[in-house]
Design a protein around this motif. Structure first.
Motif, PDB file in Angstrom:
ATOM      1  N   ASP A  87     -15.976  17.990  12.130  1.00 26.44           N
ATOM      2  CA  ASP A  87     -15.354  19.388  12.308  1.00 26.44           C
ATOM      3  C   ASP A  87     -14.698  19.764  10.944  1.00 26.44           C
ATOM      4  OD1 ASP A  87     -14.421  21.735  12.842  1.00 26.44           O
ATOM      5  OD2 ASP A  87     -12.855  21.050  14.412  1.00 26.44           O
ATOM      6  N   PRO A  88     -15.460  20.852  10.184  1.00 26.18           N
ATOM      7  CA  PRO A  88     -15.079  21.387   9.073  1.00 26.18           C
ATOM      8  C   PRO A  88     -13.598  21.689   8.914  1.00 26.18           C
ATOM      9  CG  PRO A  88     -17.187  22.514   9.523  1.00 26.18           C
ATOM     10  CD  PRO A  88     -16.781  21.644  10.604  1.00 26.18           C
ATOM     11  N   HIS A  89     -13.164  22.625   9.885  1.00 29.71           N
ATOM     12  CA  HIS A  89     -11.886  23.155  10.175  1.00 29.71           C
ATOM     13  C   HIS A  89     -10.953  21.871  10.222  1.00 29.71           C
ATOM     14  CE1 HIS A  89      -8.514  25.606  10.949  1.00 29.71           C
ATOM     15  NE2 HIS A  89      -8.482  24.984  12.113  1.00 29.71           N
ATOM     16  N   LEU A  90     -11.188  20.905  10.912  1.00 29.21           N
ATOM     17  CA  LEU A  90     -10.032  19.876  10.997  1.00 29.21           C
ATOM     18  C   LEU A  90      -9.937  18.985   9.840  1.00 29.21           C
ATOM     19  CD1 LEU A  90     -10.514  18.896  14.821  1.00 29.21           C
ATOM     20  CD2 LEU A  90      -8.917  20.474  13.992  1.00 29.21           C
ATOM     21  N   SER A  91     -11.132  18.791   9.372  1.00 32.34           N
ATOM     22  CA  SER A  91     -11.298  17.781   8.079  1.00 32.34           C
ATOM     23  C   SER A  91     -10.542  18.632   6.994  1.00 32.34           C
ATOM     24  CB  SER A  91     -12.510  17.498   7.537  1.00 32.34           C
ATOM     25  OG  SER A  91     -13.295  18.755   7.478  1.00 32.34           O
ATOM     26  N   GLU A  92     -10.687  20.015   6.894  1.00 30.19           N
ATOM     27  CA  GLU A  92      -9.834  20.668   5.933  1.00 30.19           C
ATOM     28  C   GLU A  92      -8.642  20.533   6.114  1.00 30.19           C
ATOM     29  OE1 GLU A  92     -11.613  24.436   3.783  1.00 30.19           O
ATOM     30  OE2 GLU A  92     -10.900  25.116   5.649  1.00 30.19           O
ATOM     31  N   ILE A  93      -8.078  20.722   7.265  1.00 25.91           N
ATOM     32  CA  ILE A  93      -6.511  20.771   7.498  1.00 25.91           C
ATOM     33  C   ILE A  93      -6.006  19.412   6.946  1.00 25.91           C
ATOM     34  CG2 ILE A  93      -4.881  20.610   9.514  1.00 25.91           C
ATOM     35  CD1 ILE A  93      -5.992  23.354   8.887  1.00 25.91           C
ATOM     36  N   LYS A  94      -6.740  18.400   7.377  1.00 24.39           N
ATOM     37  CA  LYS A  94      -6.376  17.105   7.159  1.00 24.39           C
ATOM     38  C   LYS A  94      -6.423  16.777   5.526  1.00 24.39           C
ATOM     39  CE  LYS A  94      -7.302  13.344   9.513  1.00 24.39           C
ATOM     40  NZ  LYS A  94      -6.069  13.137   9.918  1.00 24.39           N
ATOM     41  N   GLU A  95      -7.333  17.432   4.953  1.00 21.02           N
ATOM     42  CA  GLU A  95      -7.618  17.154   3.361  1.00 21.02           C
ATOM     43  C   GLU A  95      -6.208  17.946   2.800  1.00 21.02           C
ATOM     44  OE1 GLU A  95     -10.448  18.596  -0.065  1.00 21.02           O
ATOM     45  OE2 GLU A  95     -11.106  18.847   1.985  1.00 21.02           O
ATOM     46  N   LEU A 153       0.385  25.730   6.074  1.00 16.72           N
ATOM     47  CA  LEU A 153      -0.559  24.944   6.751  1.00 16.72           C
ATOM     48  C   LEU A 153      -0.419  24.883   8.086  1.00 16.72           C
ATOM     49  CD1 LEU A 153      -2.691  22.759   6.047  1.00 16.72           C
ATOM     50  CD2 LEU A 153      -0.884  21.156   6.151  1.00 16.72           C
ATOM     51  N   GLN A 154       0.734  25.076   8.765  1.00 15.83           N
ATOM     52  CA  GLN A 154       0.991  25.264  10.447  1.00 15.83           C
ATOM     53  C   GLN A 154       0.195  26.616  10.492  1.00 15.83           C
ATOM     54  OE1 GLN A 154       5.013  24.923  10.710  1.00 15.83           O
ATOM     55  NE2 GLN A 154       4.949  22.644  10.686  1.00 15.83           N
ATOM     56  N   ARG A 155       0.373  27.571   9.930  1.00 12.58           N
ATOM     57  CA  ARG A 155      -0.195  28.869  10.208  1.00 12.58           C
ATOM     58  C   ARG A 155      -1.589  28.868  10.107  1.00 12.58           C
ATOM     59  NH1 ARG A 155      -1.680  33.407   6.485  1.00 12.58           N
ATOM     60  NH2 ARG A 155      -1.614  35.414   7.498  1.00 12.58           N
ATOM     61  N   LEU A 156      -2.194  28.066   9.204  1.00 14.61           N
ATOM     62  CA  LEU A 156      -3.677  27.915   8.960  1.00 14.61           C
ATOM     63  C   LEU A 156      -4.173  27.486  10.142  1.00 14.61           C
ATOM     64  CD1 LEU A 156      -6.142  28.548   6.996  1.00 14.61           C
ATOM     65  CD2 LEU A 156      -5.798  25.984   6.165  1.00 14.61           C
ATOM     66  N   GLU A 157      -3.471  26.316  10.983  1.00 17.23           N
ATOM     67  CA  GLU A 157      -3.931  25.815  12.284  1.00 17.23           C
ATOM     68  C   GLU A 157      -4.428  26.910  13.266  1.00 17.23           C
ATOM     69  OE1 GLU A 157      -1.825  22.658  13.196  1.00 17.23           O
ATOM     70  OE2 GLU A 157      -1.616  21.530  11.295  1.00 17.23           O
ATOM     71  N   ARG A 158      -3.533  27.777  13.318  1.00 15.47           N
ATOM     72  CA  ARG A 158      -3.445  28.747  14.250  1.00 15.47           C
ATOM     73  C   ARG A 158      -4.333  29.756  14.169  1.00 15.47           C
ATOM     74  NH1 ARG A 158       2.272  28.048  13.476  1.00 15.47           N
ATOM     75  NH2 ARG A 158       2.210  30.273  12.401  1.00 15.47           N
ATOM     76  N   ILE A 159      -4.995  29.770  12.906  1.00 10.55           N
ATOM     77  CA  ILE A 159      -6.009  30.910  12.575  1.00 10.55           C
ATOM     78  C   ILE A 159      -7.264  30.584  12.596  1.00 10.55           C
ATOM     79  CG2 ILE A 159      -6.613  32.505  10.757  1.00 10.55           C
ATOM     80  CD1 ILE A 159      -3.933  32.323   9.272  1.00 10.55           C
ATOM     81  N   PRO A 160      -8.120  31.492  13.313  1.00  7.87           N
ATOM     82  CA  PRO A 160      -9.729  31.031  13.647  1.00  7.87           C
ATOM     83  C   PRO A 160     -10.453  30.808  12.365  1.00  7.87           C
ATOM     84  CG  PRO A 160      -9.125  32.707  15.145  1.00  7.87           C
ATOM     85  CD  PRO A 160      -7.727  32.580  14.175  1.00  7.87           C
ATOM     86  N   TYR A 196      -7.754  33.630   7.663  1.00  7.41           N
ATOM     87  CA  TYR A 196      -7.964  32.230   7.191  1.00  7.41           C
ATOM     88  C   TYR A 196      -8.264  32.105   6.010  1.00  7.41           C
ATOM     89  CZ  TYR A 196      -9.738  27.445   7.685  1.00  7.41           C
ATOM     90  OH  TYR A 196      -9.986  26.347   7.503  1.00  7.41           O
ATOM     91  N   THR A 197      -9.140  33.005   5.298  1.00 11.27           N
ATOM     92  CA  THR A 197      -9.582  32.769   3.848  1.00 11.27           C
ATOM     93  C   THR A 197      -8.361  33.032   2.914  1.00 11.27           C
ATOM     94  OG1 THR A 197     -11.824  33.538   4.312  1.00 11.27           O
ATOM     95  CG2 THR A 197     -11.306  33.567   2.162  1.00 11.27           C
ATOM     96  N   TYR A 213      -4.478  30.303  -0.951  1.00 11.10           N
ATOM     97  CA  TYR A 213      -3.241  30.165  -1.303  1.00 11.10           C
ATOM     98  C   TYR A 213      -2.917  28.830  -1.414  1.00 11.10           C
ATOM     99  CZ  TYR A 213       1.749  30.370  -1.345  1.00 11.10           C
ATOM    100  OH  TYR A 213       3.154  30.267  -1.450  1.00 11.10           O
ATOM    101  N   LEU A 214      -3.250  27.935  -0.170  1.00  9.37           N
ATOM    102  CA  LEU A 214      -2.849  26.482  -0.136  1.00  9.37           C
ATOM    103  C   LEU A 214      -3.724  25.811  -1.428  1.00  9.37           C
ATOM    104  CD1 LEU A 214      -2.888  25.789   3.560  1.00  9.37           C
ATOM    105  CD2 LEU A 214      -1.311  25.562   1.779  1.00  9.37           C
ATOM    106  N   GLU A 215      -4.995  26.152  -1.707  1.00  9.25           N
ATOM    107  CA  GLU A 215      -5.866  25.840  -2.754  1.00  9.25           C
ATOM    108  C   GLU A 215      -5.330  25.911  -4.009  1.00  9.25           C
ATOM    109  OE1 GLU A 215      -9.761  27.468  -2.649  1.00  9.25           O
ATOM    110  OE2 GLU A 215     -10.467  26.027  -1.364  1.00  9.25           O
TER     111      GLU A 215
END
Length: 815
Positions: A251-259, A281-288, A294-295, A300-302
């Motif tokens: 899952d790209p979304h989940l792997s990106e969160i973990k990264e 990061l918590q906000r990013l988890e809730r955004i589709p 999301y972008t 910003y996190l990058e």
């Protein structure tokens, strides 16, 4: 189900039923609505308890008959039950999926398709490793039913009883809102763990799509908002549990969160930055993932995790090595080199030393920018350079706030992120050419950057988190100091680079420029040499500058023409002499004035400083009967005109002291002219020269041609200090003058001059105009005596009753 009993009795050839816009999974019972004579005939012939058919996804529509390449190779073996004819000529059948099969080849096409198939076996995993996975996905699917997903009780009970990942993945995939092509891809995944992980990622995305739709329905009950929030909290809890326990890498979304979580932990951020990053990061988890927000949050996190929060370059504190590098790359410039060595020495003794804020001020071409690169090499740091010329937007320094579309960090943070270290040598070029408009003043934004007491918490608008710039070594460059705002100028340590003398240019050309020009023009292997006289001829005859940029161009032009001769196989001129230079570059372009051949009345030789170096100027004075009018020509600036008026007023006030006729002064129109009228001239240092020329004109005594002078004059006859003494002495030497009159206050400045500048020169230091007149006219005018000591203040002279002159001190308001 009966399909579970099908183990040993697997058919090798089965009828093939293509399905358009539909994919059937094993362990699932689905209705089929079929049309067409061949398809209807096939369904009726295989209907029964033990008759099987292969259901394959049809990739393309075809009216001319179906070939095996038009259907997918992986399908589902199913039983056809309860075939019912419909009024429109079609049939309705119930298909019960049995297992996955692969089409090997087509055996017949009429009256319907038949093909050879093989069964796809699923690899079983240790059950104890899968229990948590299967239970978590099933629980998440059950929670998603609260969002309005239509699922029958029978299907839900099958999901609850599913005991292996492959079966659970097939059951859930049926109810996901996916295209047929995506479902076919799921069907083709043989690994049950990988298939369930893929189904979980689609389930997660499907839940995110269902939430906004449910919120838009508007529930009328008073407690509906609370119930909705509880459901959302339950979903988020399930998702977080899966992320921590299941580790679904597909899952790209989940792997990106973990990264991102890993990057935040390893970034070395301060506590304040970690708190902001965790919240984002918590906000990013809730955004589709498909949402524009999301972008924005991901970018910003990058940026936040890629900044060098605690990454530094180890300084090379070998002072002797640093001195060798600076001497190797640049000639002279002792003030800058000494300052860098001082910084290294202090940094060696005191570990946590703030980076200096230096500002190199000097004309173009003197090596300010290249000096920054040498400093970085000497320190062992990375080098960053940005040009501030023409910058008008404050956001270029501080960045944009994230509320704007296309927001980004400022140039300071961008370059630090690109360099990957928090202590580089950062050069801000052309700081005197910053502009300002309605978008703000970048110079004001630099106040915080270049303040050692504030830049340890620099605030970039995009980051909205303080970033420490105290370890950065900032070096600014400017051609002029006046355009820099006073508050910004006050924060920097000013180091002036006045330019190079002809002798210094000669050394630079022989040591650096000639070798560089040969390498750039590809003739390093040829025995070309350029004589010192030829280099000197290029310096004095083809360039007029303080730096060496044009000198480098002219030397490059000489070697380009030699390279042309090599390419055309012409006779080579291996030794470049002044005659060869004139042949290659054309006639001499610049000429320096020389001293007058004879002593003349009313013509004094002055010394001037220009941005191209020193030069001599001639002050010419003439007059005729008139009404005390004063005419000045020669493109004189306001300061130089004021110096002329001050010198004339002093002579009129002290005419008796110099033996001048006051009636002649009062009845004469004067004309002061400085030749080369097309060249603008300005500055106060011509005051002494003008006073000497006026004295010569009114006394009729010629001025010595071998004496040049400089100095600012006051109404009381004082001679004040001037700048550019080094350049002025070299100009006198170049013109053949070996005797120079200088202000007394400039005497300490000569201690730092090289010996070759003072060698063979006779220097007179004067503190009043009378001393300069006596030396230049080589005579003792009436009243000029040794009573004027340079150490005593100069006071007005007044005639006494005995017919002589005396110096009167101001006492009780009288003379």
């Amino acid at each position: 189900m009966n399909s579970a009993k099908l183990v040993g009795n697997f058919p090798s050839i089965v009828p093939i039923l293509p399905l358009r816009d539909m994919v059937v999974f094993p362990n699932v019972m689905v209705p089929l609505f079929l049309k067409g004579s061949r398809v209807v005939k096939l369904a009726e012939s295989v209907a029964g308890v033990d008759n099987l058919v292969g259901l394959f996804y049809q990739k393309t529509r075809s009216r001319l008959g179906l070939a095996s390449e038009e259907i997918s190779l992986v399908g589902t073996l199913a039983r056809i039950q309860q075939v019912v004819r419909l009024d429109n000529g079609g049939i309705k059948a119930i298909a019960d999926g049995v297992c996955r099969i692969r089409l090997v080849r087509q055996t017949q096409s009429e009256p319907y398709l038949m093909g050879e198939v093989t069964r796809l076996e699923e690899v079983s995993e240790p059950q104890e490793l899968l229990d948590s996975f299967v239970r978590s996905v099933a629980a998440l699917f059950k929670v998603s039913l609260t969002l309005g997903r239509p699922v029958s009780d029978h299907s839900m009970s099958m999901v609850e009883r599913a005991d292996d990942p492959g079966k659970l993945a097939d059951l859930i995939a049926v109810y996901l809102s996916l295209k047929a092509e995506i479902k076919q891809n799921l069907l083709e995944i043989e690994d049950p763990i990988a298939r369930l992980r893929k189904v979980f990622s689609y389930l997660h995305a499907d839940i995110q799509n269902l939430q906004p739709k449910l919120q838009g329905l508007g529930e009328p009950a008073a407690n509906s908002g609370l119930m909705r929030r509880q459901r959302e909290m339950g979903l988020r809890h399930q998702i977080r549990s899966l992320q921590k326990d299941l580790s679904a890498p597909d899952d790209p979304h989940l792997s990106e969160i973990k990264e991102f979580e890993e990057k935040v932990r390893n970034s070395g951020m301060p506590d304040e930055a970690v708190e902001v990053a965790t919240r984002e990061l918590q906000r990013l988890e809730r955004i589709p993932p498909h949402s524009p927000e999301y972008t924005v949050s991901r970018t910003y996190l990058e940026v936040l995790t890629s900044l060098p929060w605690n990454v530094t370059t180890q300084d090379n504190l070998d002072i002797n090595r640093a001195q060798e590098i600076l001497e190797e790359d640049h000639y002279n410039l002792h003030d800058v080199k000494d300052r860098i060595l001082e910084f290294l020495a202090v940094h060696k003794l005191r570990e946590h030393n703030k980076g200096p804020i230096l500002c190199l001020v000097g004309p173009p071409g003197v090596g300010k920018t290249s000096l920054g690169r040498s400093i970085a090499r000497a320190l062992g740091r990375k080098f960053i350079r940005i040009s501030l010329g023409g910058m008008r937007d404050e956001a270029e320094i501080r960045g944009h706030r994230r509320t704007y579309i296309g927001a980004m960090t400022g140039r300071i943070i961008q370059e630090l992120r690109r360099a990957g270290t928090r202590n580089p040598v950062f050069m801000l070029d052309e700081v005197d050419k910053i502009g300002q408009d309605f978008r703000g003043d970048p110079a004001c934004a630099l106040l915080e950057v270049l303040d050692p007491e504030q830049n340890n918490a620099f605030g970039d608008h995009y980051l909205d988190i303080p970033f420490d710039l105290s370890s950065v070594m900032f070096i600014c460059t400017a051609n002029q100091l006046d355009p820099i705002p006073a508050p910004l100028r006050d924060r920097m340590e000013i180091i002036r680079i006045s330019g190079y003398t002809d002798e210094e240019k000669q050394v630079i050309a022989e040591k650096f420029l000639v070798r560089k020009a040969k390498e750039e023009n590809g003739i390093s292997d040829y025995p070309f040499t350029i004589t010192s006289d030829a280099i000197g001829f290029v310096i004095r005859g083809f360039t007029r500058e303080a730096g060496v940029r044009n000198l480098e161009r002219e030397i490059g032009s000489v070697f380009r023409k030699l390279a042309r001769d090599v390419s055309m196989e012409l006779p080579l001129r291996e030794e470049v002499t002044p005659q060869v230079v004139e042949e290659l570059l054309g006639p001499q372009r610049f000429f320096f004035d020389l001293a007058e051949e004879t002593d003349q009345i009313g013509i004094a030789t002055g010394l001037a400083w220009t941005e191209h170096g020193g030069d001599i100027i001639f002050i010419e004075v003439t007059g005729f009967r008139g009404q005390k009018n004063l005419t000045m020509t020669g493109s004189l600036g306001e300061v130089m005109q004021e110096s002329a008026r001050a010198a004339l007023s002093y002579l009129r006030n002290n005419c008796s002291f110099y033996g001048l006729d006051d009636h002649l002064l009062g009845e004469t129109d004067l004309h002061i002219h400085v030749p080369a009228g097309a060249i603008p001239k300005d500055g106060p240092s011509a005051g002494v020269t003008i006073a000497v020329a006026l004295s010569s004109f009114f006394t009729g005594i010629p001025i010595r041609r071998d004496v040049a002078m400089t100095g600012e004059v006051t109404l009381r006859g004082r001679v004040l200090a001037v700048g550019g003494v080094k350049e002025k002495l070299l100009a006198a030497r170049r013109a053949g003058i070996r005797e120079v009159i200088l202000p007394k206050r400039n005497e300490p400045h000569l201690r730092d001059l090289p010996d070759y500048v003072k060698e063979g020169m006779i220097l007179h230091f004067v503190s009043d105009v009378g001393q300069a007149v006596r030396i230049a006219l080589n005579t003792d005018l009436p009243g000029i005596c040794d009573a004027f000591s340079p150490d005593q203040p100069i006071l007005p002279l007044f005639p006494n009753q005995a017919g002589g002159y005396s110096i009167s001190a101001r006492t009780s308001g009288t003379h």
